[in-house]
Motif scaffolding. Structure first.
Motif, PDB file in Angstrom:
ATOM      1  N   LYS A 277      -6.344  -5.945  -5.437  1.00  0.00           N
ATOM      2  CA  LYS A 277      -6.666  -6.111  -6.769  1.00  0.00           C
ATOM      3  C   LYS A 277      -7.875  -7.097  -6.779  1.00  0.00           C
ATOM      4  O   LYS A 277      -7.839  -8.322  -6.534  1.00  0.00           O
ATOM      5  CB  LYS A 277      -5.430  -6.753  -7.566  1.00  0.00           C
ATOM      6  N   PHE A 278      -9.160  -6.333  -7.124  1.00  0.00           N
ATOM      7  CA  PHE A 278     -10.260  -7.152  -7.335  1.00  0.00           C
ATOM      8  C   PHE A 278     -10.459  -7.897  -8.448  1.00  0.00           C
ATOM      9  O   PHE A 278     -11.436  -8.885  -8.554  1.00  0.00           O
ATOM     10  CB  PHE A 278     -11.731  -6.262  -6.866  1.00  0.00           C
ATOM     11  N   GLY A 279      -9.676  -7.577  -9.388  1.00  0.00           N
ATOM     12  CA  GLY A 279      -9.621  -8.165 -10.935  1.00  0.00           C
ATOM     13  C   GLY A 279     -11.147  -8.353 -11.345  1.00  0.00           C
ATOM     14  O   GLY A 279     -11.907  -7.304 -11.588  1.00  0.00           O
ATOM     15  N   ARG A 280     -11.797  -9.195 -11.797  1.00  0.00           N
ATOM     16  CA  ARG A 280     -13.239  -9.290 -12.622  1.00  0.00           C
ATOM     17  C   ARG A 280     -14.256  -9.502 -11.554  1.00  0.00           C
ATOM     18  O   ARG A 280     -15.404  -9.581 -11.734  1.00  0.00           O
ATOM     19  CB  ARG A 280     -13.008 -10.470 -13.789  1.00  0.00           C
ATOM     20  N   ASN A 281     -13.826  -9.486 -10.194  1.00  0.00           N
ATOM     21  CA  ASN A 281     -14.998  -9.747  -9.211  1.00  0.00           C
ATOM     22  C   ASN A 281     -15.481  -8.534  -8.585  1.00  0.00           C
ATOM     23  O   ASN A 281     -14.892  -7.371  -8.857  1.00  0.00           O
ATOM     24  CB  ASN A 281     -14.323 -10.462  -8.075  1.00  0.00           C
ATOM     25  N   ASP A 282     -17.058  -8.662  -8.318  1.00  0.00           N
ATOM     26  CA  ASP A 282     -17.577  -7.539  -7.595  1.00  0.00           C
ATOM     27  C   ASP A 282     -16.604  -6.939  -6.350  1.00  0.00           C
ATOM     28  O   ASP A 282     -16.465  -7.622  -5.317  1.00  0.00           O
ATOM     29  CB  ASP A 282     -18.951  -8.103  -7.123  1.00  0.00           C
ATOM     30  N   PRO A 283     -16.297  -5.672  -6.426  1.00  0.00           N
ATOM     31  CA  PRO A 283     -15.528  -5.208  -5.246  1.00  0.00           C
ATOM     32  C   PRO A 283     -16.289  -4.548  -4.072  1.00  0.00           C
ATOM     33  O   PRO A 283     -15.884  -4.303  -3.300  1.00  0.00           O
ATOM     34  CB  PRO A 283     -14.777  -4.042  -5.833  1.00  0.00           C
TER      35      PRO A 283
END
Ligand SMILES: C[S@@+](CC[C@H](N)C(=O)[O-])C[C@H]1O[C@@H](n2cnc3c(N)ncnc32)[C@H](O)[C@@H]1O
Length: 320
Positions: A277-283
């Motif tokens: 789950k990368f959420g709002r971060n750059d994956p």
């Protein structure tokens, strides 16, 4: 220079563009890239070296696409079923436009009855295939190609007994991997509650150890093939190698990736499905790190599934 039109989930085109490299143009759910890379995480379908067609009416567009198809079919032998895929994303009504053009295309190619009888309408399966792939980016413009790479993503059917929507993700992951848990196999499910993934494996006859402090619900609660352990996933060690590791932890994705690496390096599982789950971060950095596991796996696939949101799913089979 080869190009590709990559099609993914609407809202994730910025990641798709970064992953594809050299973006020329992008819109809701699609990226036109100067490089024809395949096997991307954020692409559901990649049209390889596509041609672009523009026309003011559906009939005129269908005519251009039919001419392209006839022209490129001259040297082709059609002996087996082949995929015919007309799609659209983005603007409201564009899918209806794609269907209208597809209908007109079928009328215009009806004299190729033997070839058209072999056409299978819809998304192709995972991997590279040859057929006709058309993607509408607006009402007057479509890309078409004869070769495409499918990531294997697909909308799945729900099961009324499944206790969570997460169930759909693991079901979709089996399609990407090309394998699903089978009767008699063993599964460890880390971060199992409320039990969608565990239920999915148990309904196929696999035995599941479901690790989570939270309770199992619906069809997973009291299921005879599911044993619930209220433990910390990061401390859990299997007594012996298991057929499947499932991991869908509500945790920092790097921690979940480290956990997967530990399992893979120790050889504690034969296959895995792991959601990050990368959420709002750059994956993208996470994705690069995950691909480092390729040396230990016979098949490693990273996919932004149809049922994934701000998360991605890794599936893999370990080298023997
Ligand atoms: C998204 S849910 C899993 C959904 C599940 N795959 C399903 O199909 O129903 C994430 C779960 O991770 C669990 N979790 C988070 N950290 C954990 C840890 N350290 N050990 C065990 N479970 C953990 C949470 O309790 C939560 O139930």
């Amino acid at each position: 220079m080869p190009t590709a039109l990559h099609v993914g989930q609407k809202g994730f085109e910025a990641f798709l563009a970064k992953e594809a490299g050299s973006p020329l143009e992008k819109g809701p759910g699609w990226v036109l890239s100067q490089e024809a890379r395949q096997d991307l995480c954020f692409a559901h379908l990649s049209l390889l070296e596509p041609a672009v067609f523009e026309a003011p009416t559906a009939n005129a567009l269908a005519g251009k696409i039919a001419d392209f198809f006839l022209e490129t079919s001259r040297s082709e032998r059609y002996e087996a079923p082949w995929p015919l895929c007309f799609e659209a994303a983005g603007a409201e009504g564009l899918s209806a436009r794609a269907r209208t053009v597809e209908k007109a295309f079928l009328e215009k190619t009806s004299r190729m009855a033997r070839v058209m009888k072999l056409a299978e309408q819809g998304r192709p399966g995972p991997g590279e295939s040859r057929g006709l792939f058309v993607h509408f980016v607006d009402f007057k413009r479509a890309f078409a190609s004869r070769r495409a790479f499918g990531g294997g993503q697909r909308r799945m059917a729900d099961d009324a007994q499944a206790p969570s929507r997460s169930y759909l993700k693991v079901e979709e992951a089996y399609l990407v991997l090309g394998e699903a848990p089978a009767k008699g196999q063993s599964v460890v499910d880390l971060g199992a509650a409320p039990g969608g993934w565990s239920f999915s494996a148990a309904k196929r006859g696999a035995r599941v150890l479901a690790v989570d402090n939270g309770p199992l619900k619906g069809g997973a609660a009291e299921h005879p093939l599911i044993e619930h352990r209220a433990e910390d996933a990061f401390k859990f060690k299997p007594a012996q190698r298991v057929d499947w590791l499932f991991c869908d932890l509500l945790e920092e994705p790097r921690k979940a990736l480290d956990l997967l690496r530990r399992w893979v390096e120790a050889g504690w599982c034969r296959r895995f499905v792991v959601n990050l789950k990368f959420g709002r971060n750059d994956p993208l950095p996470l994705l690069r790190e995950a691909r480092g596991l390729e040396t230990l796996c016979r098949a490693l696939k990273a996919r932004h599934l149809y049922h994934d949101r701000e998360e991605l799913t890794l599936t893999g089979i370990l080298k023997p």
